[in-house]
Write a protein that holds these residues in place. Structure first.
Motif, PDB file in Angstrom:
ATOM      1  N   ASP A  59     -47.543 -14.748  -2.322  1.00 15.67           N
ATOM      2  CA  ASP A  59     -46.805 -15.661  -1.441  1.00 15.67           C
ATOM      3  C   ASP A  59     -47.218 -15.450   0.016  1.00 15.67           C
ATOM      4  OD1 ASP A  59     -45.378 -16.551  -3.642  1.00 15.67           O
ATOM      5  OD2 ASP A  59     -43.616 -15.318  -3.229  1.00 15.67           O
ATOM      6  N   TYR A  60     -47.229 -14.189   0.419  1.00 15.47           N
ATOM      7  CA  TYR A  60     -47.593 -13.839   1.805  1.00 15.47           C
ATOM      8  C   TYR A  60     -48.993 -14.340   2.126  1.00 15.47           C
ATOM      9  CZ  TYR A  60     -47.846 -10.877   6.007  1.00 15.47           C
ATOM     10  OH  TYR A  60     -47.950 -10.424   7.294  1.00 15.47           O
ATOM     11  N   GLY A  70     -39.297  -5.775  -0.014  1.00 16.69           N
ATOM     12  CA  GLY A  70     -40.012  -5.873   1.261  1.00 16.69           C
ATOM     13  C   GLY A  70     -41.013  -7.000   1.261  1.00 16.69           C
ATOM     14  N   ALA A  71     -41.724  -7.181   0.133  1.00 20.34           N
ATOM     15  CA  ALA A  71     -42.736  -8.241   0.043  1.00 20.34           C
ATOM     16  C   ALA A  71     -42.100  -9.622   0.115  1.00 20.34           C
ATOM     17  CB  ALA A  71     -43.536  -8.086  -1.252  1.00 20.34           C
ATOM     18  N   ILE A  72     -40.957  -9.797  -0.558  1.00 17.41           N
ATOM     19  CA  ILE A  72     -40.260 -11.088  -0.542  1.00 17.41           C
ATOM     20  C   ILE A  72     -39.785 -11.419   0.871  1.00 17.41           C
ATOM     21  CG2 ILE A  72     -38.192 -12.314  -1.324  1.00 17.41           C
ATOM     22  CD1 ILE A  72     -38.412 -10.608  -3.927  1.00 17.41           C
ATOM     23  N   VAL A  73     -39.110 -10.464   1.505  1.00 21.28           N
ATOM     24  CA  VAL A  73     -38.556 -10.722   2.848  1.00 21.28           C
ATOM     25  C   VAL A  73     -39.681 -10.902   3.860  1.00 21.28           C
ATOM     26  CG1 VAL A  73     -37.029  -9.871   4.669  1.00 21.28           C
ATOM     27  CG2 VAL A  73     -36.445  -9.470   2.270  1.00 21.28           C
ATOM     28  N   ALA A  74     -40.766 -10.145   3.717  1.00 25.13           N
ATOM     29  CA  ALA A  74     -41.904 -10.290   4.635  1.00 25.13           C
ATOM     30  C   ALA A  74     -42.507 -11.685   4.536  1.00 25.13           C
ATOM     31  CB  ALA A  74     -42.965  -9.231   4.336  1.00 25.13           C
ATOM     32  N   ALA A  75     -42.699 -12.186   3.301  1.00 26.93           N
ATOM     33  CA  ALA A  75     -43.299 -13.516   3.117  1.00 26.93           C
ATOM     34  C   ALA A  75     -42.380 -14.608   3.654  1.00 26.93           C
ATOM     35  CB  ALA A  75     -43.607 -13.752   1.640  1.00 26.93           C
ATOM     36  N   ALA A  76     -41.091 -14.526   3.335  1.00 28.45           N
ATOM     37  CA  ALA A  76     -40.146 -15.539   3.827  1.00 28.45           C
ATOM     38  C   ALA A  76     -40.043 -15.490   5.348  1.00 28.45           C
ATOM     39  CB  ALA A  76     -38.773 -15.324   3.191  1.00 28.45           C
ATOM     40  N   SER A  77     -40.067 -14.284   5.910  1.00 30.21           N
ATOM     41  CA  SER A  77     -40.013 -14.140   7.371  1.00 30.21           C
ATOM     42  C   SER A  77     -41.263 -14.710   8.026  1.00 30.21           C
ATOM     43  CB  SER A  77     -39.863 -12.659   7.750  1.00 30.21           C
ATOM     44  OG  SER A  77     -38.661 -12.111   7.257  1.00 30.21           O
ATOM     45  N   LEU A  78     -42.400 -14.499   7.394  1.00 29.40           N
ATOM     46  CA  LEU A  78     -43.654 -15.038   7.917  1.00 29.40           C
ATOM     47  C   LEU A  78     -43.571 -16.552   8.043  1.00 29.40           C
ATOM     48  CD1 LEU A  78     -46.598 -13.947   8.606  1.00 29.40           C
ATOM     49  CD2 LEU A  78     -47.221 -14.785   6.330  1.00 29.40           C
ATOM     50  N   GLY A 121     -39.760 -26.930   7.134  1.00 29.29           N
ATOM     51  CA  GLY A 121     -40.488 -25.788   6.585  1.00 29.29           C
ATOM     52  C   GLY A 121     -40.472 -25.787   5.068  1.00 29.29           C
ATOM     53  N   PHE A 122     -39.334 -26.179   4.474  1.00 25.69           N
ATOM     54  CA  PHE A 122     -39.262 -26.262   3.013  1.00 25.69           C
ATOM     55  C   PHE A 122     -40.263 -27.306   2.503  1.00 25.69           C
ATOM     56  CE2 PHE A 122     -37.467 -27.583  -1.080  1.00 25.69           C
ATOM     57  CZ  PHE A 122     -37.266 -26.346  -1.687  1.00 25.69           C
ATOM     58  N   THR A 123     -40.400 -28.420   3.233  1.00 25.21           N
ATOM     59  CA  THR A 123     -41.387 -29.436   2.865  1.00 25.21           C
ATOM     60  C   THR A 123     -42.804 -28.878   2.973  1.00 25.21           C
ATOM     61  OG1 THR A 123     -39.942 -31.233   3.634  1.00 25.21           O
ATOM     62  CG2 THR A 123     -42.277 -31.747   3.406  1.00 25.21           C
ATOM     63  N   VAL A 124     -43.084 -28.140   4.045  1.00 24.46           N
ATOM     64  CA  VAL A 124     -44.419 -27.546   4.214  1.00 24.46           C
ATOM     65  C   VAL A 124     -44.760 -26.646   3.036  1.00 24.46           C
ATOM     66  CG1 VAL A 124     -45.790 -25.929   5.607  1.00 24.46           C
ATOM     67  CG2 VAL A 124     -44.388 -27.666   6.745  1.00 24.46           C
ATOM     68  N   LEU A 125     -43.800 -25.830   2.605  1.00 19.40           N
ATOM     69  CA  LEU A 125     -44.054 -24.853   1.546  1.00 19.40           C
ATOM     70  C   LEU A 125     -44.125 -25.483   0.158  1.00 19.40           C
ATOM     71  CD1 LEU A 125     -41.711 -21.914   2.670  1.00 19.40           C
ATOM     72  CD2 LEU A 125     -44.176 -22.109   3.026  1.00 19.40           C
ATOM     73  N   THR A 126     -43.413 -26.594  -0.045  1.00 22.29           N
ATOM     74  CA  THR A 126     -43.244 -27.109  -1.409  1.00 22.29           C
ATOM     75  C   THR A 126     -43.715 -28.541  -1.622  1.00 22.29           C
ATOM     76  OG1 THR A 126     -41.001 -27.964  -1.015  1.00 22.29           O
ATOM     77  CG2 THR A 126     -41.200 -25.643  -1.646  1.00 22.29           C
ATOM     78  N   GLY A 171     -47.148 -28.022  -3.169  1.00 19.07           N
ATOM     79  CA  GLY A 171     -47.482 -27.386  -1.898  1.00 19.07           C
ATOM     80  C   GLY A 171     -48.173 -26.048  -2.080  1.00 19.07           C
ATOM     81  N   LEU A 172     -47.638 -25.001  -1.458  1.00 17.29           N
ATOM     82  CA  LEU A 172     -48.241 -23.676  -1.542  1.00 17.29           C
ATOM     83  C   LEU A 172     -47.854 -22.944  -2.829  1.00 17.29           C
ATOM     84  CD1 LEU A 172     -47.811 -22.350   2.129  1.00 17.29           C
ATOM     85  CD2 LEU A 172     -49.706 -23.644   1.134  1.00 17.29           C
ATOM     86  N   ARG A 173     -46.964 -23.518  -3.603  1.00 19.06           N
ATOM     87  CA  ARG A 173     -46.486 -22.912  -4.853  1.00 19.06           C
ATOM     88  C   ARG A 173     -46.034 -21.459  -4.629  1.00 19.06           C
ATOM     89  NH1 ARG A 173     -49.184 -22.310  -9.474  1.00 19.06           N
ATOM     90  NH2 ARG A 173     -47.328 -22.739 -10.702  1.00 19.06           N
ATOM     91  N   ILE A 174     -44.997 -21.361  -3.831  1.00 20.80           N
ATOM     92  CA  ILE A 174     -44.401 -20.067  -3.498  1.00 20.80           C
ATOM     93  C   ILE A 174     -43.400 -19.688  -4.586  1.00 20.80           C
ATOM     94  CG2 ILE A 174     -43.005 -18.870  -1.768  1.00 20.80           C
ATOM     95  CD1 ILE A 174     -45.808 -19.638  -0.814  1.00 20.80           C
ATOM     96  N   SER A 175     -43.236 -18.389  -4.845  1.00 21.82           N
ATOM     97  CA  SER A 175     -42.272 -17.947  -5.855  1.00 21.82           C
ATOM     98  C   SER A 175     -40.857 -18.351  -5.444  1.00 21.82           C
ATOM     99  CB  SER A 175     -42.341 -16.432  -6.038  1.00 21.82           C
ATOM    100  OG  SER A 175     -41.782 -15.762  -4.924  1.00 21.82           O
ATOM    101  N   TYR A 176     -40.016 -18.583  -6.463  1.00 20.53           N
ATOM    102  CA  TYR A 176     -38.648 -18.998  -6.187  1.00 20.53           C
ATOM    103  C   TYR A 176     -37.897 -17.944  -5.375  1.00 20.53           C
ATOM    104  CZ  TYR A 176     -38.944 -23.011  -9.391  1.00 20.53           C
ATOM    105  OH  TYR A 176     -39.269 -24.196 -10.004  1.00 20.53           O
ATOM    106  N   ALA A 177     -38.165 -16.662  -5.624  1.00 20.53           N
ATOM    107  CA  ALA A 177     -37.476 -15.605  -4.869  1.00 20.53           C
ATOM    108  C   ALA A 177     -37.777 -15.719  -3.374  1.00 20.53           C
ATOM    109  CB  ALA A 177     -37.891 -14.229  -5.387  1.00 20.53           C
TER     110      ALA A 177
END
Length: 448
Positions: free
Chosen positions: A33-34, A105-113, A163-168, A177-183
């Protein structure tokens, strides 16, 4: 809510379940995701988008990109520290399912990014400029042709929903879109509701909205798959937050409070005396006085205080989260973490100084005025051309304007709401520099 569902590795379009215990730890899904976010065009554009001082080329000033990277670093620390506590409390997450503290940490880092990836040019004034084009500007004429929620999406244009549109958002050949994990999407969704009803409660999750009407079906799919708790009735859609969204918000709150303050000091907009007076309250338990006194430059002294202050706020945010984790899982924690911090008064004092000395400084105000003019001119020009083409009455000028649209934005949209939102989305993805250059071209002032 339960952590097994909340830590979903599922991606849009998946037909089978992704199990953590079967993941390759050298290429963990949450880390993918990151990577996908950081290599995206939308993320790269943040390098020329305003954080506080619009259009500023000063070395000291943060762009949206540097801010997002810093929030991601703080978010990773918050996620790992919380993850360690969660794994200790619920050992089956590791023993049965294979989750590790670093997954958090990986989930929060990616979402924060990604937390600012949908923000328009020229800071928060960019959102207001888009909204006011429709609410009080030339776009007001479209109101009667839209539903109340579609209209609210436009007059209250929201960077989080964008941002949700950008990601999905899908386009031909690029499904999901970027096919990010649901988490990670869950952690990104700070405001899991639609634009109406507006601020129906004092719950922090209702402060803004998190998806456009066009994205409603997939947003609901993500929320329901992870077991987020619905909190609206009838035809209104809204949920309690994914627990890790609290950490993304805390990382952002910590960074903009402390680092914007640091920018203001380095720019000379805030006195160094203020820094010592306000930051010392956050670091009094950790400061090495002799080390501080040995630092010879203002920049080094402020940098040292900033690092300690961020450390203090991270520790306190983790404490607040872990003490309230069961209430958060039950959907009964309607506050931002930092609102319950023991340092809330100190943070409020710092923000007050930043508002008076930085956010409302003459340079910021002047550049935001320029941003308004640019965004509203671009919106009107491109919406008119795009809509005229759909209605088969495009002028030669309209045709020329549409040639300025990048190829990926040459999409046929049958629905008026989708056409309007499509152009807003395009404008929102421009950098400050791109927007200025387009504006100068349209006004006939571009210099060769």
């Amino acid at each position: 809510m339960n952590w097994e569902q909340l830590l979903s590795l599922k991606r849009q379009g998946d037909t089978s379940k992704r199990l953590r215990i079967e993941q390759d730890d050298t290429r963990l899904g949450f880390e993918v995701d990151y990577d996908r976010i950081i290599f995206s065009a939308a993320f790269r554009s943040l390098q020329d988008k305003t954080q506080v001082i619009p259009l500023s080329k000063t070395d000291f000033v943060h762009t949206r990109l540097t801010h997002s990277l810093e929030v991601s670093v703080v978010g990773r620390s918050l996620g790992r520290l919380v993850g360690k506590k969660i794994i200790e409390k619920y050992p089956h997450l590791q023993e049965v399912h294979g989750y590790q503290m670093n997954d958090f940490g990986a989930i929060v880092a990616a979402a924060s990014l990604a937390h600012d990836i949908g923000n328009p040019p020229f800071g928060h004034s960019g959102e207001k400029a888009i909204g006011e084009y429709f609410s009080i500007g030339k776009g007001k004429k479209y109101k009667e042709q839209l539903s109340s929620k579609e209209w609210q999406d436009l007059i209250d244009f929201e960077g989080n929903a964008n941002g949700f549109t950008v990601l999905t958002g899908s386009r031909p050949g690029i499904e999901g879109g970027l096919r990010i994990s649901y988490a990670t999407l869950g952690a990104f969704m700070k405001y899991p509701k639609e634009s109406l009803p507006k601020k129906p409660t004092r719950n922090i999750a209702d402060k803004k909205y998190g998806f456009f009407q066009i994205d409603k079906p997939f947003f609901q799919e993500v929320a329901d798959d992870m077991g987020l708790i619905p909190n609206k009735t009838g035809n209104d859609i809204g949920y309690e937050r994914h627990p890790l969204a609290y950490l993304v918000e805390a990382a952002d709150d910590i960074c903009y409070t402390i680092i914007d303050f640091e920018d203001g000091i380095n720019l000379g907009l805030v006195s160094e005396d203020f820094a010592l007076e306000y930051l010392i309250k956050l670091v009094k338990d950790s400061i090495d006085t002799s080390k501080y006194k040995s630092l010879e430059t203002k920049e080094d002294r402020i940098s040292y205080l900033r690092a300690l202050a961020i450390g203090s706020l991270i520790s306190d945010a983790v404490k607040v989260f872990t003490e309230n984790e069961e209430a958060i899982l039950a959907g009964k924690f309607p506050f931002a973490l930092m609102d319950k911090s023991k340092y809330k008064a100190q943070m409020d004092d710092i923000i007050k100084i930043s508002v008076n000395n930085i956010y409302q400084s003459r340079e910021v105000v002047e550049k935001e005025i320029v941003g308004y003019q640019i965004i509203q001119t671009l919106l009107d020009t491109f919406i008119t051309a795009y809509d005229n083409k759909y209605n088969d009455n495009a002028s030669n000028y309209d045709a020329l304007i549409l040639k300025l649209l990048p190829e990926k934005h040459h999409l046929e949209k049958e629905n008026l709401y989708e056409r309007l939102l499509h152009i807003c989305h395009y404008i929102s993805l421009l950098t400050d520099g791109n927007a200025l250059e387009l504006f100068e071209t349209i006004k006939g002032r571009k210099k060769e």
